[in-house]
Design a protein around this motif. Structure first.
Motif, PDB file in Angstrom:
ATOM      1  N   UNK A 175      19.950   9.576  -0.969  1.00 16.49           N
ATOM      2  CA  UNK A 175      21.151   8.892  -0.503  1.00 16.49           C
ATOM      3  C   UNK A 175      20.926   7.792   0.511  1.00 16.49           C
ATOM      4  N   UNK A 176      19.671   7.459   0.819  1.00 17.97           N
ATOM      5  CA  UNK A 176      19.409   6.385   1.773  1.00 17.97           C
ATOM      6  C   UNK A 176      19.596   5.028   1.116  1.00 17.97           C
ATOM      7  N   UNK A 177      20.158   4.106   1.871  1.00 14.00           N
ATOM      8  CA  UNK A 177      20.282   2.732   1.388  1.00 14.00           C
ATOM      9  C   UNK A 177      18.950   2.012   1.550  1.00 14.00           C
ATOM     10  N   UNK A 234       0.828  -1.222   0.000  1.00 12.91           N
ATOM     11  CA  UNK A 234       0.000   0.000   0.000  1.00 12.91           C
ATOM     12  C   UNK A 234       0.855   1.261   0.000  1.00 12.91           C
ATOM     13  N   UNK A 235       2.138   1.138   0.262  1.00 16.89           N
ATOM     14  CA  UNK A 235       3.029   2.298   0.260  1.00 16.89           C
ATOM     15  C   UNK A 235       3.447   2.590  -1.183  1.00 16.89           C
ATOM     16  N   UNK A 236       3.243   3.791  -1.676  1.00 17.00           N
ATOM     17  CA  UNK A 236       3.698   4.117  -3.039  1.00 17.00           C
ATOM     18  C   UNK A 236       5.207   3.955  -3.171  1.00 17.00           C
ATOM     19  N   UNK A 237       5.628   3.330  -4.246  1.00 18.81           N
ATOM     20  CA  UNK A 237       7.058   3.117  -4.455  1.00 18.81           C
ATOM     21  C   UNK A 237       7.794   4.433  -4.680  1.00 18.81           C
ATOM     22  N   UNK A 238       7.085   5.473  -5.089  1.00 16.76           N
ATOM     23  CA  UNK A 238       7.729   6.763  -5.305  1.00 16.76           C
ATOM     24  C   UNK A 238       8.344   7.319  -4.021  1.00 16.76           C
ATOM     25  N   UNK A 239       7.743   6.996  -2.875  1.00 17.67           N
ATOM     26  CA  UNK A 239       8.299   7.457  -1.600  1.00 17.67           C
ATOM     27  C   UNK A 239       9.668   6.847  -1.367  1.00 17.67           C
ATOM     28  N   UNK A 240       9.796   5.563  -1.642  1.00 15.06           N
ATOM     29  CA  UNK A 240      11.081   4.900  -1.471  1.00 15.06           C
ATOM     30  C   UNK A 240      12.101   5.387  -2.493  1.00 15.06           C
ATOM     31  N   UNK A 241      11.652   5.617  -3.707  1.00 14.34           N
ATOM     32  CA  UNK A 241      12.567   6.108  -4.734  1.00 14.34           C
ATOM     33  C   UNK A 241      13.096   7.495  -4.367  1.00 14.34           C
ATOM     34  N   UNK A 242      12.256   8.324  -3.790  1.00 17.42           N
ATOM     35  CA  UNK A 242      12.713   9.643  -3.342  1.00 17.42           C
ATOM     36  C   UNK A 242      13.751   9.517  -2.234  1.00 17.42           C
ATOM     37  N   UNK A 257      14.096   1.134   4.722  1.00 14.67           N
ATOM     38  CA  UNK A 257      13.189   0.256   5.460  1.00 14.67           C
ATOM     39  C   UNK A 257      12.996   0.748   6.891  1.00 14.67           C
ATOM     40  N   UNK A 258      14.094   1.112   7.550  1.00  8.78           N
ATOM     41  CA  UNK A 258      14.016   1.525   8.952  1.00  8.78           C
ATOM     42  C   UNK A 258      13.340   2.881   9.114  1.00  8.78           C
ATOM     43  N   UNK A 259      13.682   3.845   8.260  1.00  8.66           N
ATOM     44  CA  UNK A 259      13.272   5.232   8.476  1.00  8.66           C
ATOM     45  C   UNK A 259      12.012   5.627   7.713  1.00  8.66           C
ATOM     46  N   UNK A 260      11.673   4.892   6.672  1.00  6.90           N
ATOM     47  CA  UNK A 260      10.516   5.262   5.855  1.00  6.90           C
ATOM     48  C   UNK A 260       9.404   4.211   5.962  1.00  6.90           C
ATOM     49  N   UNK A 261       9.750   2.949   5.674  1.00 11.89           N
ATOM     50  CA  UNK A 261       8.726   1.906   5.570  1.00 11.89           C
ATOM     51  C   UNK A 261       8.179   1.523   6.937  1.00 11.89           C
ATOM     52  N   UNK A 262       9.065   1.277   7.878  1.00  9.73           N
ATOM     53  CA  UNK A 262       8.613   0.813   9.197  1.00  9.73           C
ATOM     54  C   UNK A 262       7.640   1.793   9.859  1.00  9.73           C
ATOM     55  N   UNK A 263       7.917   3.121   9.879  1.00 12.29           N
ATOM     56  CA  UNK A 263       6.911   4.031  10.475  1.00 12.29           C
ATOM     57  C   UNK A 263       5.573   4.009   9.755  1.00 12.29           C
ATOM     58  N   UNK A 264       5.592   3.804   8.435  1.00 12.76           N
ATOM     59  CA  UNK A 264       4.345   3.804   7.681  1.00 12.76           C
ATOM     60  C   UNK A 264       3.510   2.542   7.912  1.00 12.76           C
ATOM     61  N   UNK A 265       4.180   1.433   8.223  1.00 16.03           N
ATOM     62  CA  UNK A 265       3.449   0.183   8.451  1.00 16.03           C
ATOM     63  C   UNK A 265       3.359  -0.142   9.941  1.00 16.03           C
ATOM     64  N   UNK A 266       3.566   0.858  10.792  1.00 12.07           N
ATOM     65  CA  UNK A 266       3.532   0.635  12.237  1.00 12.07           C
ATOM     66  C   UNK A 266       2.232  -0.004  12.722  1.00 12.07           C
ATOM     67  N   UNK A 267       1.044   0.425  12.221  1.00  8.35           N
ATOM     68  CA  UNK A 267      -0.190  -0.258  12.665  1.00  8.35           C
ATOM     69  C   UNK A 267      -0.181  -1.748  12.346  1.00  8.35           C
ATOM     70  N   UNK A 268       0.347  -2.104  11.184  1.00  8.28           N
ATOM     71  CA  UNK A 268       0.427  -3.522  10.831  1.00  8.28           C
ATOM     72  C   UNK A 268       1.408  -4.270  11.712  1.00  8.28           C
ATOM     73  N   UNK A 269       2.512  -3.633  12.075  1.00  7.72           N
ATOM     74  CA  UNK A 269       3.489  -4.281  12.949  1.00  7.72           C
ATOM     75  C   UNK A 269       2.876  -4.547  14.319  1.00  7.72           C
ATOM     76  N   UNK A 270       2.112  -3.570  14.829  1.00  3.55           N
ATOM     77  CA  UNK A 270       1.442  -3.764  16.121  1.00  3.55           C
ATOM     78  C   UNK A 270       0.444  -4.927  16.033  1.00  3.55           C
TER      79      UNK A 270
END
Length: 273
Positions: free
Chosen positions: A174-176, A161-169, A181-194
């Motif tokens: 300069x993010x690996x 559900x996360x747009x790939x454009x966010x990760x591409x940006x 994953x740690x700084x962008x994806x994990x906060x966005x999927x926090x409800x699912x992780x809980x």
């Protein structure tokens, strides 16, 4: 007429929810009734005890090391849930984004469909050689790994559900991949992780097969195993067993009620893949 229908509709909905809640609560209410009965009274049936036996709760602690087993259950459940989340988050990210991700999802779900007893014997000898039998660490490992397939399957929907454009940006900044994953994806999927963490917690807390097979000492056994120890050669201490069940069920039940908002929100947010 429309005003009456407007008033009757929420009233009917509340009545239906009340009936559903009562039906769902019947097993728990009957368990409370059993915990307050003597062995003879249990055989008589019925819902209301003829005599309240409050000593079942204290006697349950004398029959088995109930406090130790309850503590072991919580240690195993919390440790296994944490292990499941740590493994499932990067695995779900790979499954959702990599070209071969679908193959990973298929392999994981295929392994989850196999009956757990099929892996019991090889896992036992593997854990025995590693010194992990009669050890809560062994139960944390086996429960945590066993819940990874369903956790990946649930989290994969959140990642998609996360747009790939966010990760591409983030990559352009300069993010690996790991940092993204740690700084962008994990906060966005926090409800699912809980939600996944709670589901893994419940599954690990209620697990019996591996717990009874890998732990023969009472100091490492969980509460689910302890509940089976109230059965003697000729009698079963139903009242004490029910009391011990309540001691184990009520904290988890309260946790589920308190966390239902995050659990439902997390599961519905990732429902569309």
């Amino acid at each position: 007429m429309s005003r009456l229908s407007t008033i009757a509709r929420p009233l009917g909905l509340r009545l239906a929810l009340l009936v559903i809640g009562l039906v769902v609560s019947l097993p728990l209410l009957f368990l409370v009734s059993l915990s307050l009965r003597s062995p003879d009274d249990v055989q008589n049936g019925g819902w209301i005890p003829s005599r309240f036996v409050w000593a079942n709760f204290s006697n349950a602690f004398d029959t088995i090391p109930l406090a130790t087993m309850a503590r072991n259950s919580w240690i195993v459940a919390l440790g296994a849930a944490l292990l499941t989340v740590v493994i499932a988050v990067p695995a779900a990210y790979f499954a959702a984004r990599a070209r071969s991700g679908q193959r990973l999802s298929g392999v994981l779900l295929g392994s989850y469909c196999a009956p757990p007893v099929a892996a019991l014997l090889p896992l036992y000898y593997l854990f025995k050689d590693a010194g992990l039998t009669n050890n809560v660490l062994g139960l944390i490992l086996v429960d945590g790994l066993a819940n990874v397939p369903v956790a990946v399957w649930l989290l994969e929907g959140f990642v998609r559900r996360i747009p790939e454009e966010i990760e591409e940006a983030a990559w352009l900044d300069g993010l690996s991949a790991g940092a993204t994953l740690r700084r962008i994806v994990v906060p966005l999927i926090a409800p699912g992780i809980v939600a996944v963490g709670l589901i893994s917690l419940f599954l690990s807390y209620n697990e019996f097969l591996f717990a009874v097979s890998f732990s023969q000492r009472t100091d490492s056994q969980t509460l689910t195993v302890g509940l089976s120890l109230f059965q003697g050669d000729h009698t079963v201490q139903y009242g004490q067993q029910a009391a011990a069940s309540l001691i184990g069920v009520v904290p988890m039940y309260v946790l589920a009620v308190l966390a239902q908002r995050w659990l439902v929100a997390g599961l519905t947010a990732g429902g569309v893949k």
